[in-house]
Design an enzyme around this catalytic site. Structure first.
Site, PDB file in Angstrom:
ATOM      1  N   HIS A 178      16.960  27.010   8.315  1.00 34.37           N
ATOM      2  CA  HIS A 178      18.038  27.020   7.657  1.00 34.37           C
ATOM      3  C   HIS A 178      18.385  26.201   6.424  1.00 34.37           C
ATOM      4  O   HIS A 178      17.654  25.082   6.366  1.00 34.37           O
ATOM      5  CB  HIS A 178      19.082  26.413   8.899  1.00 34.37           C
ATOM      6  CG  HIS A 178      19.429  27.641   9.650  1.00 34.37           C
ATOM      7  ND1 HIS A 178      20.328  27.521  10.880  1.00 34.37           N
ATOM      8  CD2 HIS A 178      18.696  28.574  10.266  1.00 34.37           C
ATOM      9  CE1 HIS A 178      20.295  28.413  11.558  1.00 34.37           C
ATOM     10  NE2 HIS A 178      19.291  29.105  11.364  1.00 34.37           N
ATOM     11  N   GLU A 216      20.195  23.511   5.734  1.00 27.84           N
ATOM     12  CA  GLU A 216      20.602  22.176   6.113  1.00 27.84           C
ATOM     13  C   GLU A 216      19.456  21.686   6.426  1.00 27.84           C
ATOM     14  O   GLU A 216      18.949  20.417   6.079  1.00 27.84           O
ATOM     15  CB  GLU A 216      21.708  22.058   7.089  1.00 27.84           C
ATOM     16  CG  GLU A 216      22.798  22.486   7.164  1.00 27.84           C
ATOM     17  CD  GLU A 216      22.999  23.981   7.793  1.00 27.84           C
ATOM     18  OE1 GLU A 216      22.061  24.975   7.434  1.00 27.84           O
ATOM     19  OE2 GLU A 216      23.934  24.479   8.325  1.00 27.84           O
ATOM     20  N   CYS A 274      25.454  25.061  12.570  1.00 32.30           N
ATOM     21  CA  CYS A 274      25.170  25.779  13.804  1.00 32.30           C
ATOM     22  C   CYS A 274      24.803  24.748  14.569  1.00 32.30           C
ATOM     23  O   CYS A 274      24.760  23.345  14.205  1.00 32.30           O
ATOM     24  CB  CYS A 274      24.100  26.712  13.878  1.00 32.30           C
ATOM     25  SG  CYS A 274      22.270  26.264  13.692  1.00 32.30           S
ATOM     26  N   CYS A 292      21.812  22.779  13.612  1.00 37.47           N
ATOM     27  CA  CYS A 292      21.766  22.026  12.568  1.00 37.47           C
ATOM     28  C   CYS A 292      22.625  20.512  12.717  1.00 37.47           C
ATOM     29  O   CYS A 292      22.487  19.568  12.093  1.00 37.47           O
ATOM     30  CB  CYS A 292      22.407  22.828  11.327  1.00 37.47           C
ATOM     31  SG  CYS A 292      20.950  23.908  10.661  1.00 37.47           S
TER      32      CYS A 292
END
Lengths: 148, 148
Positions: free
Chosen positions: A49, A51, A79, A82
């Site tokens: 992801h 992040e 999410c 993260c």
């Protein structure tokens, strides 16, 4: 500098690579020290992801595992994975664009930073450039639905 | 093969490297395809938990982002970040050793897999070799307290 625009630019790069368009930048002392976008499909890594990649870049850049004076700009509400990563990295402030009722973990789902077991509490600002961030995601998923 | 023993062997390696002793293995078709231990301090990467490293290794090994037929053995109850990562990776079964009331996210904290927004539900078995896993962690933290 408009840091959320820089994060959006990263999200547009994700879109160009046929990735779910989410982008991130990390800022330290008014300087962008990490830029990234979602690379889950390209790398076949479900954890790639924006992040996560940005946090790892920033830690390498600053040679530290604690991003105490750093701020994350991300085009989508983080999410659960993260949100946990943000706490481990000790980021100071989180600015996010679109809200994510399905997978978000800040204003939705586990609401991680409101949990008593969460030991790090960044300042959090949601909804920056919300419409543009959301529109980019909606267009992406719409185009996928048409394709299949 | 005793897979939790293999995970414990990884945790002992972490201890030898002065890392919080947590170890993981991932099993696919009765074969260990990933082994890892916590490397947060060594790599100055706050996200380098044993589970994260093992998932990334397994995805490279199987050339996929979905570990549908894979089982994770981990000596400590996964944290919020790692619980989210487990869901993204679609692991089939999770076996963990020690319970973690402070940072765990399965039987404690956000209890991620019980949340309605969690879309993946692995089979989960906690408490395997619990005493040995817990003793290793307690000894580590005890030695730190004596040192400082």
């Amino acid at each position: 500098m408009d840091y959320m625009q820089e994060a959006l630019d990263q999200a547009y790069l994700a879109q160009q690579h046929d990735e779910v368009p989410v982008g991130a930048v990390i800022v330290h002392n008014h300087t962008i020290i990490a830029r990234s976008y979602n690379l889950v499909e390209t790398t076949a890594n479900p954890l790639a992801h924006a992040e996560i990649l940005a946090i790892e870049q920033a830690c390498v850049k600053l040679k530290t595992s604690r991003l105490l004076d750093c701020d994350l700009y991300i085009t989508l509400e983080p999410c659960t994975m993260c949100a946990g990563a943000i706490a481990h990295a000790r980021l100071r402030r989180i600015y996010f664009g679109a809200f994510d009722p399905k997978s978000g973990a800040i204003d939705h789902g586990v609401r991680f930073f409101n949990q008593p077991t969460c030991m790090h509490h960044p300042e959090i600002y949601g909804g920056l450039r919300e419409q543009e961030c959301q529109h980019l995601l909606q267009s992406f998923f719409m185009s996928k639905r048409c394709k299949f």
